[in-house]
Design a protein around this motif. Structure first.
Motif, PDB file in Angstrom:
ATOM      1  N   ILE A 181      10.507   9.830  -5.412  1.00 36.26           N
ATOM      2  CA  ILE A 181      10.412   9.604  -3.969  1.00 36.26           C
ATOM      3  C   ILE A 181       8.931   9.433  -3.652  1.00 36.26           C
ATOM      4  O   ILE A 181       8.099  10.252  -4.059  1.00 36.26           O
ATOM      5  CB  ILE A 181      10.963  10.816  -3.171  1.00 36.26           C
ATOM      6  CG1 ILE A 181      12.414  11.123  -3.563  1.00 36.26           C
ATOM      7  CG2 ILE A 181      10.831  10.583  -1.664  1.00 36.26           C
ATOM      8  CD1 ILE A 181      13.390  10.014  -3.294  1.00 36.26           C
ATOM      9  N   ASN A 182       8.611   8.356  -2.951  1.00 33.17           N
ATOM     10  CA  ASN A 182       7.229   8.108  -2.575  1.00 33.17           C
ATOM     11  C   ASN A 182       6.879   8.971  -1.363  1.00 33.17           C
ATOM     12  O   ASN A 182       7.383   8.747  -0.261  1.00 33.17           O
ATOM     13  CB  ASN A 182       7.073   6.614  -2.258  1.00 33.17           C
ATOM     14  CG  ASN A 182       5.716   6.276  -1.694  1.00 33.17           C
ATOM     15  OD1 ASN A 182       4.764   7.051  -1.808  1.00 33.17           O
ATOM     16  ND2 ASN A 182       5.625   5.110  -1.073  1.00 33.17           N
ATOM     17  N   GLU A 183       6.005   9.945  -1.563  1.00 35.04           N
ATOM     18  CA  GLU A 183       5.707  10.916  -0.503  1.00 35.04           C
ATOM     19  C   GLU A 183       5.122  10.262   0.748  1.00 35.04           C
ATOM     20  O   GLU A 183       5.414  10.680   1.864  1.00 35.04           O
ATOM     21  CB  GLU A 183       4.771  12.011  -1.020  1.00 35.04           C
ATOM     22  CG  GLU A 183       5.495  13.089  -1.818  1.00 35.04           C
ATOM     23  CD  GLU A 183       6.718  13.684  -1.084  1.00 35.04           C
ATOM     24  OE1 GLU A 183       6.595  13.997   0.120  1.00 35.04           O
ATOM     25  OE2 GLU A 183       7.794  13.809  -1.700  1.00 35.04           O
ATOM     26  N   ASP A 184       4.290   9.208   0.559  1.00 36.67           N
ATOM     27  CA  ASP A 184       3.733   8.525   1.736  1.00 36.67           C
ATOM     28  C   ASP A 184       4.841   7.880   2.555  1.00 36.67           C
ATOM     29  O   ASP A 184       4.831   7.916   3.789  1.00 36.67           O
ATOM     30  CB  ASP A 184       2.737   7.437   1.314  1.00 36.67           C
ATOM     31  CG  ASP A 184       1.385   8.036   0.935  1.00 36.67           C
ATOM     32  OD1 ASP A 184       1.221   9.270   1.078  1.00 36.67           O
ATOM     33  OD2 ASP A 184       0.508   7.272   0.483  1.00 36.67           O
ATOM     34  N   THR A 206       0.839  -1.205   0.000  1.00 35.47           N
ATOM     35  CA  THR A 206       0.000   0.000   0.000  1.00 35.47           C
ATOM     36  C   THR A 206       0.866   1.244   0.000  1.00 35.47           C
ATOM     37  O   THR A 206       2.077   1.169   0.175  1.00 35.47           O
ATOM     38  CB  THR A 206      -0.911   0.036   1.256  1.00 35.47           C
ATOM     39  OG1 THR A 206      -0.096  -0.129   2.403  1.00 35.47           O
ATOM     40  CG2 THR A 206      -1.960  -1.030   1.211  1.00 35.47           C
ATOM     41  N   SER A 207       0.222   2.368  -0.184  1.00 37.47           N
ATOM     42  CA  SER A 207       0.886   3.681  -0.117  1.00 37.47           C
ATOM     43  C   SER A 207       2.119   3.756  -0.997  1.00 37.47           C
ATOM     44  O   SER A 207       3.147   4.294  -0.579  1.00 37.47           O
ATOM     45  CB  SER A 207       1.264   4.012   1.328  1.00 37.47           C
ATOM     46  OG  SER A 207       0.128   4.053   2.124  1.00 37.47           O
ATOM     47  N   GLY A 208       2.012   3.178  -2.170  1.00 37.49           N
ATOM     48  CA  GLY A 208       3.074   3.379  -3.155  1.00 37.49           C
ATOM     49  C   GLY A 208       4.277   2.472  -3.043  1.00 37.49           C
ATOM     50  O   GLY A 208       5.208   2.574  -3.836  1.00 37.49           O
ATOM     51  N   LYS A 209       4.266   1.542  -2.076  1.00 35.70           N
ATOM     52  CA  LYS A 209       5.446   0.672  -1.940  1.00 35.70           C
ATOM     53  C   LYS A 209       5.445  -0.403  -3.038  1.00 35.70           C
ATOM     54  O   LYS A 209       4.409  -0.966  -3.360  1.00 35.70           O
ATOM     55  CB  LYS A 209       5.456   0.012  -0.556  1.00 35.70           C
ATOM     56  CG  LYS A 209       6.646  -0.901  -0.346  1.00 35.70           C
ATOM     57  CD  LYS A 209       6.628  -1.564   1.029  1.00 35.70           C
ATOM     58  CE  LYS A 209       7.575  -2.736   1.062  1.00 35.70           C
ATOM     59  NZ  LYS A 209       7.145  -3.869   0.191  1.00 35.70           N
ATOM     60  N   THR A 210       6.617  -0.700  -3.547  1.00 36.94           N
ATOM     61  CA  THR A 210       6.767  -1.806  -4.511  1.00 36.94           C
ATOM     62  C   THR A 210       7.403  -2.997  -3.781  1.00 36.94           C
ATOM     63  O   THR A 210       7.931  -2.844  -2.678  1.00 36.94           O
ATOM     64  CB  THR A 210       7.641  -1.370  -5.706  1.00 36.94           C
ATOM     65  OG1 THR A 210       8.884  -0.884  -5.216  1.00 36.94           O
ATOM     66  CG2 THR A 210       6.947  -0.287  -6.523  1.00 36.94           C
ATOM     67  N   PRO A 211       7.369  -4.198  -4.380  1.00 34.61           N
ATOM     68  CA  PRO A 211       7.825  -5.392  -3.652  1.00 34.61           C
ATOM     69  C   PRO A 211       9.333  -5.439  -3.391  1.00 34.61           C
ATOM     70  O   PRO A 211      10.134  -4.950  -4.185  1.00 34.61           O
ATOM     71  CB  PRO A 211       7.447  -6.550  -4.584  1.00 34.61           C
ATOM     72  CG  PRO A 211       6.532  -6.003  -5.601  1.00 34.61           C
ATOM     73  CD  PRO A 211       6.773  -4.541  -5.692  1.00 34.61           C
ATOM     74  N   SER A 212       9.666  -6.070  -2.278  1.00 37.18           N
ATOM     75  CA  SER A 212      11.069  -6.350  -1.966  1.00 37.18           C
ATOM     76  C   SER A 212      11.298  -7.853  -2.145  1.00 37.18           C
ATOM     77  O   SER A 212      10.354  -8.621  -2.350  1.00 37.18           O
ATOM     78  CB  SER A 212      11.376  -5.964  -0.520  1.00 37.18           C
ATOM     79  OG  SER A 212      10.871  -6.948   0.367  1.00 37.18           O
TER      80      SER A 212
END
Ligand code: GBH
Length: 456
Positions: free
Chosen positions: A113-116, A45-51
C-alpha cells in the motif's frame, strides 16, 4: 364538459407539464462528482505507477483533441483542500470521487500500500466529513493499472479476483467512513468504447472478442466486490455498494421500433444495493432498413447486435462535445424505464451535466438551463411516475481532463484556470444556480441568473 371537469383536466395537464411547484422529497441528496484521472494530476509522483490513461495519452497524444494529458490536470492531488472548500461552498450533501488504483496499490496487488496515496485519500475523506459532506467513492473510473493491462486487463478473467482484492483493501482502509460505494463507472463505456474504437482506456482495438470478454469480466468483478462487502463488511460498516451505468435514452423512431428501443436499453445491466444512473444525452433508434449499411461502428451510432440504427433529432440543441445532444425528457423516460424493468429499485443519479467550450467562460446560462430542465424531469419522475430516486449528482464539480476531448470541452460548475500553477477554481453562474437549488429546494432560475451580466 362541466366547468369542474375542465379544471381537473387543466390541473392534471399542469402537473404533468410543469414542475415548478414540485419539491425534492425530504432526505433527497445533492452532490457533485469528479474522477481520479480527470482531476488528480501528480501522475508519477509520491509512489504512483502508470495507469492505462497515462500510457494512452503519452504514447498516442493524437487520440486526444489537444494532445494533452492528465499529468497535472486540476492538481487535486495537491489542491484537495480547495475541492473540499468549494464542495462546502455549494452546500453539497455528498462528493463523489474515484480512487486511482495504481496510486494506492503501486504493484496493483495488496502486497504494497502506497502510504502517500493512502494519506491523500484519508485527508480527502476526513476533510469532507469535517464539513458535513459525505464521501461517495467510485472504485474504478477507467484508470486501470498499466501492469494489469499488460496482462490483458478487463479481457483476462483473473481480473475478477484482482478487482476483488482491490475492493477488499478499499473496504478495510476506508469502510469505516465511506458508506456508499460505486464499484465501476459505466461498464458499457469501458468495454464498447474501450474495445470497439481502441482509442479509450484499454488502447486495444478488438470489437469482435474484446468487448464481450470485457463486459463479462466487468460484471463479474462488480458482483464479487458486492458479495465481498455483503458477506464480510456490511454488518460492521452498514454501507451499500452499487454500480453506475451510463444510459442514453433511445427514442423509438416509429411505433414499430418500440421493441428495439427497449431491447437496446437492456444493453445495460442491472444493479445491486442501488442503481447508479449517469445521463447526458439521447438518440432516436430504428431498425436498419434493407440495403442500408450499419456504417461506422461507434457506440452512439448503432447497435450491431440488434441491427439498429441510432440517429439524432434535428430539433435537439447541442452541447460542446460532438456526441452531446440535449433532450431533457430522455432522463425522465429512462428513469421510468428502469423502474418498469427492474422494479422499485432505489436510483441515485450519479452523473448529469453539460459541456461548454472554453471561450464561454463563467457566464454559462445554457448550462443553468440544462440543469433546470433536467431537474424538472427528475421531479416529474419522482412525483408523477413514482420512481424511487434518492440523490442527484452534478458532473462536474470542476473543469477537468475530458478524456479524448482533453481540455477543449468543459463540464465544471467551477472554472479551472489551467494556466495557473495553483489551478485556481472560480464559480460559474451555474455554481450559484446549483447552490440556490440546494438551499431553496426550488429549481426555477432566479432572475439574477437569467440575464448574463458581469456581476455573475
Ligand atoms: C461520463 O461518461 C464519464 O463518467 C465522465 O468521466 C465524463 O467526464 C463525462 O461523462 C462527460 O463525458 O464514442 O460516440 O460513444 C459519459 C459517457 C461515453 C459519452 C463516451 C461520450 C464518447 C462518444 N460518454 N462517449 S462515442
Amino acid at each position: 364538459m362541466a366547468p369542474w371537469a375542465a379544471v381537473v383536466v387543466w390541473l392534471l395537464a399542469e402537473s404533468a407539464w410543469c414542475a415548478s411547484h414540485l419539491k425534492f422529497p425530504s432526505g433527497f441528496k445533492f452532490g457533485a462528482a469528479t474522477s481520479a484521472y480527470q482531476v488528480e494530476g501528480a501522475w508519477n509522483t509520491s509512489g504512483k505507477t502508470p495507469s492505462t490513461w497515462d500510457t494512452l495519452t503519452h504514447n498516442r497524444p493524437q487520440l486526444i483533441t489537444d494532445g494533452s494529458s492528465g499529468d497535472v490536470a486540476c492538481d487535486s492531488y495537491h489542491q484537495w483542500k480547495d475541492d473540499i472548500q468549494i464542495a462546502s461552498e455549494l452546500g453539497l450533501d455528498f462528493y463523489r470521487f474515484s480512487i486511482s488504483w495504481p496510486r494506492l496499490m503501486p504493484t496493483s496487488f495488496p502486497d504494497e500500500i502506497n502510504e502517500d496515496g493512502r494519506r491523500y485519500y484519508d485527508n480527502l475523506i476526513n476533510g469532507l466529513l469535517d464539513k458535513g459532506i459525505e464521501p461517495i467513492i467510485t472504485m474504478y473510473h477507467w484508470d486501470l493499472p498499466q501492469r494489469l493491462q499488460d496482462h490483458g486487463g478487463w479481457s483476462n478473467p483473473l481480473i475478477v479476483e484482482w478487482f476483488e482484492e482491490y475492493a477488499r483493501v478499499l473496504y478495510k482502509l476506508f469502510g469505516d467512513r465511506v458508506k456508499n460505494w460505486v464499484t465501476i463507472n459505466e461498464p458499457f463505456t469501458i468495454c464498447t468504447i474501450g474495445y470497439a474504437i481502441g482509442a479509450f482506456s484499454s488502447g486495444v482495438h478488438d470489437p469482435e472478442v474484446g468487448t464481450y470478454l470485457c463486459i463479462k469480466n466487468v460484471v463479474m468483478a462488480h458482483a464479487k466486490a458486492w458479495r465481498l462487502y455483503d458477506k464480510e463488511y456490511r454488518k460492521q460498516f452498514k454501507g451499500r455498494v452499487g454500480i453506475s451505468h451510463q444510459l442514453f435514452y433511445l427514442h423509438p423512431t416509429s411505433e414499430e421500433d418500440e421493441e428495439i428501443a427497449s431491447l437496446a436499453h437492456e444493453h445495460y445491466v442491472r444493479a445491486y444495493d442501488f442503481y447508479g444512473f449517469n445521463y447526458y444525452t439521447s438518440r432516436k433508434i430504428r431498425r436498419r432498413r434493407d440495403g442500408e449499411s450499419l456504417g461506422q461502428l461507434s457506440p452512439m451510432r448503432n447497435i450491431k447486435e440488434l441491427d439498429a440504427i441510432l440517429e439524432v433529432d434535428r430539433g435537439w440543441d447541442r452541447a460542446a462535445c460532438f456526441w452531446f445532444y440535449v433532450y431533457p425528457e430522455g432522463i425522465r423516460k429512462l428513469l421510468s424505464w428502469v423502474k418498469n424493468q427492474y422494479g422499485d429499485v432505489e436510483i441515485v443519479i450519479t452523473e448529469n451535466g453539460y459541456s461548454t467550450k472554453p471561450e464561454s467562460g463563467s457566464n454559462d446560462y445554457d448550462r443553468i438551463k440544462y440543469y433546470r430542465d433536467h431537474l424538472e424531469q427528475v421531479l416529474l419522475a419522482i412525483h408523477e411516475d413514482k420512481v424511487n430516486i434518492t440523490g442527484y449528482t452534478a458532473w462536474s464539480l470542476i473543469d477537468n481532463f475530458e478524456w479524448n476531448d482533453g481540455y477543449t470541452t468543459k463540464f465544471g460548475l467551477y472554472e479551472v484556470n489551467f494556466d495557473d500553477p495553483n489551478r485556481q477554481r472560480t464559480p460559474r453562474a451555474s455554481a450559484k444556480y446549483y447552490k440556490n437549488v440546494i438551499q431553496t429546494n426550488n429549481i426555477e432560475i432566479p432572475k439574477k441568473f437569467s440575464t448574463i451580466t458581469d456581476e455573475l
